[in-house]
Scaffold this active site. Structure first.
Site, PDB file in Angstrom:
ATOM      1  N   LYS A  75       0.847  -1.204   0.000  1.00 59.09           N
ATOM      2  CA  LYS A  75       0.000   0.000   0.000  1.00 59.09           C
ATOM      3  C   LYS A  75       0.877   1.247   0.000  1.00 59.09           C
ATOM      4  O   LYS A  75       1.781   1.383   0.833  1.00 59.09           O
ATOM      5  CB  LYS A  75      -0.902  -0.014   1.234  1.00 59.09           C
ATOM      6  CG  LYS A  75      -1.757   1.243   1.417  1.00 59.09           C
ATOM      7  CD  LYS A  75      -2.544   1.167   2.717  1.00 59.09           C
ATOM      8  CE  LYS A  75      -3.248   2.487   3.023  1.00 59.09           C
ATOM      9  NZ  LYS A  75      -3.954   2.440   4.332  1.00 59.09           N
ATOM     10  N   ASP A 105      -2.739  10.251   4.273  1.00 59.20           N
ATOM     11  CA  ASP A 105      -4.165   9.915   4.335  1.00 59.20           C
ATOM     12  C   ASP A 105      -4.899  10.858   5.266  1.00 59.20           C
ATOM     13  O   ASP A 105      -4.772  10.773   6.489  1.00 59.20           O
ATOM     14  CB  ASP A 105      -4.342   8.468   4.796  1.00 59.20           C
ATOM     15  CG  ASP A 105      -5.808   8.056   4.847  1.00 59.20           C
ATOM     16  OD1 ASP A 105      -6.623   8.704   4.165  1.00 59.20           O
ATOM     17  OD2 ASP A 105      -6.118   7.089   5.551  1.00 59.20           O
ATOM     18  N   LYS A 132     -10.376  12.229   8.996  1.00 58.90           N
ATOM     19  CA  LYS A 132      -9.886  11.696  10.259  1.00 58.90           C
ATOM     20  C   LYS A 132      -9.895  12.795  11.320  1.00 58.90           C
ATOM     21  O   LYS A 132      -9.736  13.975  11.009  1.00 58.90           O
ATOM     22  CB  LYS A 132      -8.441  11.201  10.096  1.00 58.90           C
ATOM     23  CG  LYS A 132      -8.266   9.972   9.242  1.00 58.90           C
ATOM     24  CD  LYS A 132      -6.790   9.617   9.138  1.00 58.90           C
ATOM     25  CE  LYS A 132      -6.561   8.389   8.250  1.00 58.90           C
ATOM     26  NZ  LYS A 132      -7.085   7.158   8.847  1.00 58.90           N
ATOM     27  N   ASP A 145       1.378   6.028   6.008  1.00 61.57           N
ATOM     28  CA  ASP A 145       0.395   5.122   5.416  1.00 61.57           C
ATOM     29  C   ASP A 145       0.906   4.432   4.158  1.00 61.57           C
ATOM     30  O   ASP A 145       0.172   3.674   3.529  1.00 61.57           O
ATOM     31  CB  ASP A 145      -0.906   5.877   5.121  1.00 61.57           C
ATOM     32  CG  ASP A 145      -2.143   5.012   5.319  1.00 61.57           C
ATOM     33  OD1 ASP A 145      -2.039   3.975   5.998  1.00 61.57           O
ATOM     34  OD2 ASP A 145      -3.208   5.370   4.792  1.00 61.57           O
ATOM     35  N   ASP A 156     -12.348   6.846   4.092  1.00 62.35           N
ATOM     36  CA  ASP A 156     -11.150   6.534   4.872  1.00 62.35           C
ATOM     37  C   ASP A 156     -10.799   5.051   4.797  1.00 62.35           C
ATOM     38  O   ASP A 156      -9.778   4.631   5.333  1.00 62.35           O
ATOM     39  CB  ASP A 156     -11.337   6.971   6.328  1.00 62.35           C
ATOM     40  CG  ASP A 156     -10.024   6.999   7.091  1.00 62.35           C
ATOM     41  OD1 ASP A 156      -8.962   7.139   6.449  1.00 62.35           O
ATOM     42  OD2 ASP A 156     -10.047   6.882   8.331  1.00 62.35           O
ATOM     43  N   GLU A 190      -9.692   3.588   2.239  1.00 63.02           N
ATOM     44  CA  GLU A 190      -9.157   3.772   0.884  1.00 63.02           C
ATOM     45  C   GLU A 190      -8.056   2.780   0.522  1.00 63.02           C
ATOM     46  O   GLU A 190      -7.886   2.437  -0.638  1.00 63.02           O
ATOM     47  CB  GLU A 190      -8.638   5.211   0.722  1.00 63.02           C
ATOM     48  CG  GLU A 190      -7.209   5.469   1.141  1.00 63.02           C
ATOM     49  CD  GLU A 190      -6.935   5.236   2.626  1.00 63.02           C
ATOM     50  OE1 GLU A 190      -5.778   4.944   2.966  1.00 63.02           O
ATOM     51  OE2 GLU A 190      -7.871   5.345   3.442  1.00 63.02           O
ATOM     52  N   ARG A 234      -7.697  -0.360   0.914  1.00 67.67           N
ATOM     53  CA  ARG A 234      -8.164  -1.604   0.300  1.00 67.67           C
ATOM     54  C   ARG A 234      -8.540  -1.396  -1.167  1.00 67.67           C
ATOM     55  O   ARG A 234      -8.509  -2.344  -1.955  1.00 67.67           O
ATOM     56  CB  ARG A 234      -9.335  -2.162   1.107  1.00 67.67           C
ATOM     57  CG  ARG A 234     -10.578  -1.305   1.115  1.00 67.67           C
ATOM     58  CD  ARG A 234     -11.507  -1.645   2.271  1.00 67.67           C
ATOM     59  NE  ARG A 234     -10.900  -1.336   3.555  1.00 67.67           N
ATOM     60  CZ  ARG A 234     -11.469  -1.590   4.726  1.00 67.67           C
ATOM     61  NH1 ARG A 234     -12.670  -2.154   4.781  1.00 67.67           N
ATOM     62  NH2 ARG A 234     -10.859  -1.287   5.851  1.00 67.67           N
TER      63      ARG A 234
END
Length: 485
Positions: A251, A256, A263, A275, A334, A336, A338
């Protein structure tokens, strides 16, 4: 970071030395006492007899350190105690402003000195950062760690150096903020590392990603002012032992915000530069494999973008068409990571891989389940393959906890209007996220590592340090190289 591992047959006079002593040592073995006066030897013997595991003998111009193997529940934990001792050793060397240290192994544990050196090397890591005031920069006097005689061969020293450089590379990437490492810069850094190590890199730009219809990656990128990238790293040496490649997917969300499902801050968003730790681990692993000329065909895939709420940002309720053709209803922007991984996993299938392993800082649920002490693992690989990965995790102490991937969890990801929802129930979020990913890698052996806990630490933890840990590099290297046995 300019720290070198070296090999020597002998130790020069007046050098700072470290001796790794056998379990239960209560008096100095002769090889560790040849240049000690009687009073000094008596002092160390007394400390060892009293059960001390780390003894310091200060000669003022140089020092002798004695590290005793500790009795633990397993051989793996004994080695981990040596890494921890390496961290303790680094503190002592730093206090004395030692530039070079020589390590000898006087135990029957052949990799004891190398493991101590590993902990020492990783403890010495410092992120260069961006400070302009020289006085505020912390000095790093240690420049060379030399393993003496049978503590290691020259080849083993070189291999360890290259592996730990891979960890450092991953840590540096994770510690860099967004304005120093956007998706394009991440791709360029991965390519530069490939040029140095020997793997090849193909960077797919926005036009290519659009032509491939990677709906997940493109959707997450909609709110960003900067384009996404999709990096393909490949190490394919002559004489590779595997006919079908191992594919590693990381990833690469370089920052993020949570998108429109913003968030909270400062408790969550201030560390979201981490992230992309999965992508960093893939890069570090490919670097180590290529540098060490490991005869395995390995491919790394790193989809990268930041996730922001600007412009035409995707919104809850949108329906995406993924690279695989499956449709996904967005319930939360959020969730995201995946979406990027789903496109990359589908893309990975075209290589007809032996095994696919993905790494991602994916869910808070994984952190709540196992903390920062371990990562969660689940997937569809054969039980023996999973067992090998778990064993490798214990050997390097990047531990994994296996969770089930039962069919029941598929219900968590159902949508009324699309093939899947990108958000599950409140419970077992790390499992339902993996169940989502499974739909995009069906028919291919696959393991998913949710490294959200151990990838980035907000407080120092021994040789793992503070900030990016490089989690996954040593684990994947250990697992993959054991496939050659």
């Amino acid at each position: 970071m300019s720290l070198t591992l070296a090999h020597a047959t002998t130790t020069p006079a007046q050098a700072t030395q470290v001796f790794v002593l056998p379990l239960g040592t209560t008096a100095l073995p002769a090889p560790a006492a040849t240049d000690l006066p009687a009073e000094a030897r008596a002092y160390v013997d007394g400390a060892l007899a009293a059960g001390q595991k780390f003894v310091v003998l200060n000669h003022f111009s140089h020092q002798h350190y004695f590290v005793v193997l500790e009795e633990k529940r397993s051989a793996d934990l004994t080695l981990e105690a040596l890494r921890q001792a390496g961290h303790q050793l680094y503190a002592a060397l730093k206090k004395e402003k030692t530039a070079e240290v020589f390590i000898q192994n006087l135990t029957s544990t052949t990799d004891a000195a190398r493991t101590l050196a590993e902990g020492l090397f990783l403890s010495a890591y410092q992120f260069a950062g961006y400070k302009t005031d020289e006085k505020s920069r912390e000095a790093a006097p240690l420049t060379t760690i030399t393993l003496v005689g049978e503590a290691a061969t020259e080849a083993q020293v070189k291999e360890l150096q290259n592996l730990l450089e891979g960890v450092v590379f991953a840590r540096d990437l994770v510690n860099a903020p967004l304005n120093k490492l956007n998706a394009q810069q991440l791709a360029e850094r991965l390519a530069e590392a490939g040029d140095a190590a020997g793997y090849t890199t193909d960077i797919l730009d926005l036009a290519k990603i659009e032509s491939l219809r990677m709906g997940g990656l493109l959707a997450v990128n909609l709110g960003s002012p900067e384009p996404p990238t999709f990096s393909i790293l490949e190490w394919k040496p002559e004489g590779a032992k595997n006919e079908r490649p191992y594919v590693l997917v990381g990833k690469g969300v370089v920052y993020d915000t949570g998108g429109l499902s913003l968030k909270p801050t400062p408790n969550s968003m201030d560390m979201m530069k981490c992230d992309m730790a999965g992508g960093a681990a893939v890069g570090g692993t490919l670097y180590a494999l290529a540098k060490n000329n490991v005869p395995l065909h390995v491919i790394g895939l790193v989809p990268a973008t930041d996730n922001r709420p600007g412009g035409l940002a995707y919104v809850p309720g949108d329906v995406l068409t993924m690279f695989s053709g499956l449709t996904v209803e967005v319930k939360n922007t959020d969730a995201e990571g995946r979406l990027l991984l789903a496109d990359a996993l589908s893309f990975a299938k075209k290589y007809n891989p032996e095994l696919v392993i993905d790494l991602a800082t994916l869910t808070g649920a994984a952190v709540r389940a196992v903390g920062t002490e371990a990562a969660a693992v689940m997937g569809t690989a054969e039980a023996d393959t999973t067992a090998q990965l778990l064993a490798a995790a214990h050997r390097v102490h990047e531990r994994l906890v296996e969770f089930p991937l039962w069919d029941d969890y598929a219900d968590h990801m159902k949508s009324d209007i699309a093939d899947l929802s990108n958000l599950g129930k409140g419970d077992a979020g790390h499992i339902s996220a993996a169940k989502f990913l499974e739909r995009f890698i069906e028919g291919t052996p696959w393991l998913h590592l949710d490294i959200a806990g151990p990838a980035f630490l907000t407080a120092p933890d021994s040789y793992r340090g503070k900030g990016g840990t490089g989690m996954g590099v040593r684990l994947l290297y250990e697992f993959l190289t054991k496939q050659l046995a």
